[in-house]
Write an enzyme that holds these catalytic residues in place. Structure first.
Site, PDB file in Angstrom:
ATOM      1  N   SER A 172      -1.373  -3.641  10.233  1.00  0.00           N
ATOM      2  CA  SER A 172      -1.009  -4.511   9.115  1.00  0.00           C
ATOM      3  C   SER A 172       0.244  -5.325   9.443  1.00  0.00           C
ATOM      4  O   SER A 172       1.216  -4.788   9.987  1.00  0.00           O
ATOM      5  CB  SER A 172      -0.769  -3.668   7.876  1.00  0.00           C
ATOM      6  OG  SER A 172      -1.935  -2.936   7.577  1.00  0.00           O
ATOM      7  N   LYS A 176      -9.755  -2.466   1.450  1.00  0.00           N
ATOM      8  CA  LYS A 176      -9.496  -1.331   2.332  1.00  0.00           C
ATOM      9  C   LYS A 176     -10.261  -0.077   1.893  1.00  0.00           C
ATOM     10  O   LYS A 176     -10.758   0.688   2.730  1.00  0.00           O
ATOM     11  CB  LYS A 176      -7.997  -1.052   2.420  1.00  0.00           C
ATOM     12  CG  LYS A 176      -7.188  -2.220   3.006  1.00  0.00           C
ATOM     13  CD  LYS A 176      -7.681  -2.577   4.374  1.00  0.00           C
ATOM     14  CE  LYS A 176      -7.167  -3.881   4.953  1.00  0.00           C
ATOM     15  NZ  LYS A 176      -5.778  -4.105   5.167  1.00  0.00           N
ATOM     16  N   ASP A 233      -9.348  -9.867   8.701  1.00  0.00           N
ATOM     17  CA  ASP A 233      -8.844  -8.513   8.405  1.00  0.00           C
ATOM     18  C   ASP A 233      -9.857  -7.400   8.653  1.00  0.00           C
ATOM     19  O   ASP A 233      -9.478  -6.328   9.076  1.00  0.00           O
ATOM     20  CB  ASP A 233      -8.370  -8.450   6.944  1.00  0.00           C
ATOM     21  CG  ASP A 233      -7.431  -7.279   6.674  1.00  0.00           C
ATOM     22  OD1 ASP A 233      -6.433  -7.131   7.402  1.00  0.00           O
ATOM     23  OD2 ASP A 233      -7.694  -6.503   5.735  1.00  0.00           O
ATOM     24  N   ARG A 257       2.162 -12.200  -0.742  1.00  0.00           N
ATOM     25  CA  ARG A 257       0.827 -12.526  -0.219  1.00  0.00           C
ATOM     26  C   ARG A 257       0.231 -13.745  -0.908  1.00  0.00           C
ATOM     27  O   ARG A 257       0.624 -14.101  -2.014  1.00  0.00           O
ATOM     28  CB  ARG A 257      -0.108 -11.330  -0.461  1.00  0.00           C
ATOM     29  CG  ARG A 257       0.304 -10.038   0.240  1.00  0.00           C
ATOM     30  CD  ARG A 257      -0.542  -9.747   1.438  1.00  0.00           C
ATOM     31  NE  ARG A 257       0.019  -8.704   2.282  1.00  0.00           N
ATOM     32  CZ  ARG A 257      -0.547  -8.326   3.437  1.00  0.00           C
ATOM     33  NH1 ARG A 257      -1.670  -8.881   3.853  1.00  0.00           N
ATOM     34  NH2 ARG A 257       0.002  -7.392   4.179  1.00  0.00           N
ATOM     35  N   TYR A 305      -1.463  -3.493  -6.839  1.00  0.00           N
ATOM     36  CA  TYR A 305      -1.266  -4.203  -5.576  1.00  0.00           C
ATOM     37  C   TYR A 305      -2.537  -4.215  -4.705  1.00  0.00           C
ATOM     38  O   TYR A 305      -3.231  -3.199  -4.582  1.00  0.00           O
ATOM     39  CB  TYR A 305      -0.108  -3.574  -4.767  1.00  0.00           C
ATOM     40  CG  TYR A 305      -0.079  -4.149  -3.376  1.00  0.00           C
ATOM     41  CD1 TYR A 305       0.442  -5.422  -3.154  1.00  0.00           C
ATOM     42  CD2 TYR A 305      -0.674  -3.481  -2.314  1.00  0.00           C
ATOM     43  CE1 TYR A 305       0.384  -5.999  -1.901  1.00  0.00           C
ATOM     44  CE2 TYR A 305      -0.728  -4.043  -1.055  1.00  0.00           C
ATOM     45  CZ  TYR A 305      -0.193  -5.305  -0.858  1.00  0.00           C
ATOM     46  OH  TYR A 305      -0.272  -5.870   0.381  1.00  0.00           O
ATOM     47  N   ARG A 352       0.844  -1.199   0.000  1.00  0.00           N
ATOM     48  CA  ARG A 352       0.000   0.000   0.000  1.00  0.00           C
ATOM     49  C   ARG A 352       0.880   1.251   0.000  1.00  0.00           C
ATOM     50  O   ARG A 352       1.981   1.248   0.534  1.00  0.00           O
ATOM     51  CB  ARG A 352      -0.933   0.012   1.218  1.00  0.00           C
ATOM     52  CG  ARG A 352      -2.107  -0.957   1.092  1.00  0.00           C
ATOM     53  CD  ARG A 352      -3.045  -0.883   2.291  1.00  0.00           C
ATOM     54  NE  ARG A 352      -2.381  -1.326   3.504  1.00  0.00           N
ATOM     55  CZ  ARG A 352      -1.831  -0.544   4.406  1.00  0.00           C
ATOM     56  NH1 ARG A 352      -1.932   0.782   4.305  1.00  0.00           N
ATOM     57  NH2 ARG A 352      -1.229  -1.040   5.456  1.00  0.00           N
ATOM     58  N   CYS A 393       0.692  -7.566  11.698  1.00  0.00           N
ATOM     59  CA  CYS A 393       0.951  -7.700  13.138  1.00  0.00           C
ATOM     60  C   CYS A 393       0.188  -8.864  13.766  1.00  0.00           C
ATOM     61  O   CYS A 393       0.004  -8.911  14.981  1.00  0.00           O
ATOM     62  CB  CYS A 393       0.641  -6.401  13.862  1.00  0.00           C
ATOM     63  SG  CYS A 393       1.826  -5.097  13.485  1.00  0.00           S
ATOM     64  N   HIS A 397     -10.659  -2.571  11.247  1.00  0.00           N
ATOM     65  CA  HIS A 397      -9.550  -3.394  10.752  1.00  0.00           C
ATOM     66  C   HIS A 397      -9.286  -4.498  11.780  1.00  0.00           C
ATOM     67  O   HIS A 397      -8.306  -4.456  12.519  1.00  0.00           O
ATOM     68  CB  HIS A 397      -8.315  -2.492  10.575  1.00  0.00           C
ATOM     69  CG  HIS A 397      -7.157  -3.143   9.883  1.00  0.00           C
ATOM     70  ND1 HIS A 397      -5.867  -2.690  10.014  1.00  0.00           N
ATOM     71  CD2 HIS A 397      -7.094  -4.185   9.024  1.00  0.00           C
ATOM     72  CE1 HIS A 397      -5.056  -3.439   9.271  1.00  0.00           C
ATOM     73  NE2 HIS A 397      -5.778  -4.343   8.666  1.00  0.00           N
TER      74      HIS A 397
HETATM   75  P1  GTP Z   1      -2.359  -7.790   7.274  1.00  0.00           P
HETATM   76  O1  GTP Z   1      -2.864  -8.825   6.329  1.00  0.00           O
HETATM   77  O2  GTP Z   1      -1.271  -6.955   6.689  1.00  0.00           O
HETATM   78  O3  GTP Z   1      -3.429  -6.942   7.855  1.00  0.00           O
HETATM   79  O4  GTP Z   1      -1.561  -8.581   8.446  1.00  0.00           O
HETATM   80  P2  GTP Z   1      -2.012  -9.456   9.719  1.00  0.00           P
HETATM   81  O5  GTP Z   1      -2.312  -8.573  10.870  1.00  0.00           O
HETATM   82  O6  GTP Z   1      -3.046 -10.440   9.331  1.00  0.00           O
HETATM   83  O7  GTP Z   1      -0.650 -10.225  10.093  1.00  0.00           O
HETATM   84  P3  GTP Z   1      -0.245 -11.768   9.981  1.00  0.00           P
HETATM   85  O8  GTP Z   1      -1.068 -12.662  10.865  1.00  0.00           O
HETATM   86  O9  GTP Z   1      -0.171 -12.137   8.555  1.00  0.00           O
HETATM   87  O10 GTP Z   1       1.226 -11.735  10.608  1.00  0.00           O
HETATM   88  C1  GTP Z   1       2.227 -10.917  10.085  1.00  0.00           C
HETATM   89  C2  GTP Z   1       3.577 -11.368  10.570  1.00  0.00           C
HETATM   90  O11 GTP Z   1       3.619 -11.404  11.994  1.00  0.00           O
HETATM   91  C3  GTP Z   1       3.937 -12.772  10.083  1.00  0.00           C
HETATM   92  O12 GTP Z   1       5.273 -12.795   9.654  1.00  0.00           O
HETATM   93  C4  GTP Z   1       3.750 -13.618  11.307  1.00  0.00           C
HETATM   94  O13 GTP Z   1       4.575 -14.742  11.300  1.00  0.00           O
HETATM   95  C5  GTP Z   1       4.059 -12.669  12.458  1.00  0.00           C
HETATM   96  N1  GTP Z   1       3.288 -13.049  13.671  1.00  0.00           N
HETATM   97  C6  GTP Z   1       1.963 -13.303  13.732  1.00  0.00           C
HETATM   98  N2  GTP Z   1       1.594 -13.677  14.991  1.00  0.00           N
HETATM   99  C7  GTP Z   1       2.724 -13.663  15.734  1.00  0.00           C
HETATM  100  C8  GTP Z   1       3.000 -13.964  17.109  1.00  0.00           C
HETATM  101  O14 GTP Z   1       2.140 -14.329  17.909  1.00  0.00           O
HETATM  102  N3  GTP Z   1       4.299 -13.805  17.516  1.00  0.00           N
HETATM  103  C9  GTP Z   1       5.278 -13.412  16.666  1.00  0.00           C
HETATM  104  N4  GTP Z   1       6.515 -13.294  17.154  1.00  0.00           N
HETATM  105  N5  GTP Z   1       5.057 -13.132  15.354  1.00  0.00           N
HETATM  106  C10 GTP Z   1       3.796 -13.250  14.899  1.00  0.00           C
HETATM  107  C1  SPV Z   2      -2.968  -4.559   5.147  1.00  0.00           C
HETATM  108  O1  SPV Z   2      -1.998  -3.933   4.694  1.00  0.00           O
HETATM  109  O2  SPV Z   2      -3.486  -4.283   6.253  1.00  0.00           O
HETATM  110  C2  SPV Z   2      -3.530  -5.693   4.390  1.00  0.00           C
HETATM  111  C3  SPV Z   2      -3.064  -5.917   3.020  1.00  0.00           C
HETATM  112  O3  SPV Z   2      -4.409  -6.369   4.885  1.00  0.00           O
HETATM  113  S1  SPV Z   2      -3.796  -4.795   1.913  1.00  0.00           S
HETATM  114  O4  SPV Z   2      -4.951  -5.436   1.295  1.00  0.00           O
HETATM  115  O5  SPV Z   2      -2.822  -4.485   0.887  1.00  0.00           O
HETATM  116  O6  SPV Z   2      -4.215  -3.607   2.589  1.00  0.00           O
HETATM  117 MN    MN Z   3      -4.936  -5.654   6.976  1.00  0.00          MN
END
Ligand code: GTP
Ligand code: SPV
Ligand code: MN
Length: 583
Positions: A249, A207, A278, A365, A198, A70, A251, A227
């Site tokens: 994002s 979003k 999400d 992704r 993207y 983004r 996290c 979110h």
């Molecule tokens: P968006 O799709 O961008 O909104 O991201 P999201 O909030 O769904 O994050 P996602 O669950 O994909 O995790 C993002 C990164 O954080 C990955 O590399 C995970 O491995 C890492 N991660 C997720 N949960 C944990 C956790 O409990 N501990 C640690 N250390 N890392 C984590």
């Molecule tokens: C984020 O960045 O929080 C995502 C991926 O979930 S995107 O759809 O690119 O916003």
């Molecule tokens: Mn997101």
């Protein structure tokens, strides 16, 4: 012809006159349509078929190397009054923004096909769902929208019935970062996006519609567009509590939404159900509770780090009919990223994998239908949604913030959300690892002034409301050696258990200057390898450091004066005095 489709047809005609496509295709969302699009993209080299034996139906898309995340600095909210967009958004006057975008769109689809993509955000039969139409010249966007939304004929039929829909116009343009803008006109229910293919910039249902436009509508209509993931936690007694969690994002939302309970929990009968990963739309029900739907139909998840250890549910759904974007491939032409066994042979740009640069892009992704998720909740598509028992805020904080705490009450919880901060990630272009305030994980996504947004949140506290409890978590606190103190992933179940027991009144807490912490022994860490000293470090609250944090939050709120609700100021001042007294 029905009048609502008349207005859609007129808009498509107007856009075609401006953009000059060679062909117009109305998407029906069928398998046959997707097969044809996929085949054409493969022929043109825009999609690569992955190993059909190990990954049937899976394809890889390599984006332009400057178009991988983004672009928050190029994303605008164009309200009539600048003040209504708030300091949290970039703003442009609607007339100027339309003129700028229409100049970019002028003739941009010459030689290309214009796709009309009708979609529904939310279950097709839910009163909480909302429809939109995206016009795009990108078949990649069409294939992704088909997985991420209820796309095609059923959505078009609902639009014909309802008349109302969000208009999104998108073109990948020439992918020049100097000619790239994502513009939102919430007062006109309109989005214009140019110059990026993207995810969050181009899949306009996600979003742009389901957060920026929807949050604006939600404020006017008395609901919330957030979110947040939605996860159901079923306890051994058979009761399921739904938790909505806002993490910025990259996290941890997808991971928490698909958590697999550790052995001991599974044996005792705990189960975890995925409703969304999400976005969460919540509205007060007749019983006073907040009821939530996931407006999406698929997952657009972060690939790196997704592994058999961290997220086996995600891996299980990624072996068929998934689209991968900017991952690497191995010698067997299978998708590869950090966390998977084996080795990359070709990197995300299509070059031989070599050297220190990550072979898969850090924001690579996967796109996949939610129905392929093994933990997909049987209630995920209930038209009335699911009732929310707890809201969780969280961020990536290497220091200061404990593993978990509970807010004293709703308005304190709103303050906790408004004061959230997190280290930036690769999900947006720009520096990674920089601490910034990201209220409710909505900094990039709230379609109006944050001060008004916090007032809207506070306003849910009214007679008859049965509001969820509010918690804050931090899976990312680090020790002096720079390593995470908490094992995370499946072990986060232990924190969820404490929350569920708090909700049910069977777990103890102790007050601290920032909120309620798990009482000694209230958090089960048996088998995690977390020793008592580490647990102390995870739960430590340093009053002097928090007094400084509260001062920083006051400075942050000053940017949003005079629209910050007085109640938040008062709560914050009170917390700061408490921290000072304890220091
Ligand atoms: P968006 O799709 O961008 O909104 O991201 P999201 O909030 O769904 O994050 P996602 O669950 O994909 O995790 C993002 C990164 O954080 C990955 O590399 C995970 O491995 C890492 N991660 C997720 N949960 C944990 C956790 O409990 N501990 C640690 N250390 N890392 C984590
Ligand atoms: C984020 O960045 O929080 C995502 C991926 O979930 S995107 O759809 O690119 O916003
Ligand atoms: Mn997101």
């Amino acid at each position: 012809m029905n009048s609502s489709l008349d207005s859609l047809n007129r808009w498509v005609d107007d856009v075609a006159r401006l953009t000059r496509p060679d062909r117009i295709h109305w998407c029906d969302g069928s398998d046959a349509e997707a097969d044809i699009l996929r085949r054409r993209m493969v022929e043109r080299g825009e999609l690569i078929e992955l190993n059909p034996d190990s990954h049937p139906g899976c394809t890889l898309h390599r984006s332009h190397p400057d178009d991988v995340a983004r672009v928050e600095h190029l994303t605008f909210v164009c309200t009539r009054e600048e003040a209504d967009a708030g300091p949290n958004n970039h703003w442009m006057a609607p007339d100027a923004a339309h003129a700028k975008m229409d100049a970019l769109f002028d003739g941009c689809m010459r030689g290309r096909t214009l796709y009309v993509v009708p979609y529904c955000m939310g279950p097709i039969d839910s009163p909480l769902s909302r429809c939109g139409v995206e016009i795009t010249d990108s078949p990649y966007v069409v294939l992704n929208m088909r997985l991420m939304t209820r796309m095609g004929s059923a959505a078009l039929a609902r639009i014909e019935r309802e008349g109302r829909f969000v208009r999104g116009l998108h073109s990948t343009g020439e992918l020049d970062p100097e000619r790239r803008f994502i513009m939102h006109f919430p007062e006109e229910l309109t989005i214009k996006s140019y110059g990026s293919g993207y995810g969050g910039n181009a899949l306009l249902g996600k979003k742009c519609h389901a957060l920026r436009i929807a949050s604006f509508q939600a404020r006017q209509e008395g609901w919330l567009a957030e979110h947040m993931l939605i996860v159901g936690i079923q306890n051994p007694e058979g009761r399921t509590h739904y938790v909505a969690a806002a993490f910025p994002s990259a996290c941890g939302k997808t991971n928490l939404a698909m958590l697999i309970p550790p052995e001991r929990y599974a044996r005792a009968g705990w189960k975890v159900w995925t409703v969304g990963d999400d976005i969460c739309w919540m509205t007060p029900g007749p019983d006073g509770r907040l009821w939530a739907i996931n407006p999406e139909a698929g997952f657009f998840g972060v690939a790196p780090g997704t592994s058999a250890r961290t997220n086996p549910n995600a891996l299980a759904m990624l072996d068929r009919d998934a689209i991968f974007t900017n991952v690497a491939v191995d010698a067997e032409n299978r998708p590869w990223w950090d966390g998977l066994p084996g080795a990359p042979v070709t990197d995300w740009k299509g070059n031989p994998a070599a050297g220190d640069a990550p072979a898969a892009h850090p924001n690579s992704r996967f796109t996949v239908s939610a129905r392929q998720c093994p933990s997909w909740s049987p209630h995920a598509e209930d038209p009335q949604g699911v009732p929310i028992s707890a809201i969780v805020f969280g961020g990536r904080r290497a220091s200061l913030v404990p593993l978990v705490f509970e807010a004293f009450d709703w308005s304190h919880g709103v303050l906790v959300g408004a004061a959230m901060a997190s280290e930036t990630t690769a999900a947006a272009t720009g520096a990674v690892g920089v601490l910034r305030r990201d209220p409710m994980a909505m900094k990039p996504f709230c379609g109006y002034h944050f001060g008004d947004y916090w007032a809207h949140w506070l306003g849910f506290e009214r007679p008859g409301a049965e509001l969820p409890r509010i918690f804050h978590v931090n899976w990312f606190r680090k020790g002096e050696d720079g390593r995470f103190l908490w094992p995370g992933f499946g072990e986060n179940m232990r924190v969820l258990e404490w929350m569920v027991r708090r909700i049910e009144g069977s777990a103890d807490a102790v007050d601290s200057p920032i909120g309620r912490l798990p009482a000694a022994e209230a958090l089960d860490t048996a088998g995690t390898g977390v020793d008592p000293a580490t647990l102390d470090a995870l739960l430590e609250v340093d009053p002097a450091a928090w007094e400084a944090e509260f001062r920083d939050i006051e400075a942050f709120f000053a940017d949003y004066a005079p629209r910050v609700p007085e109640r938040l100021h008062a709560r914050l001042a009170h917390l700061r005095e408490g921290a000072a007294a304890a220091a």
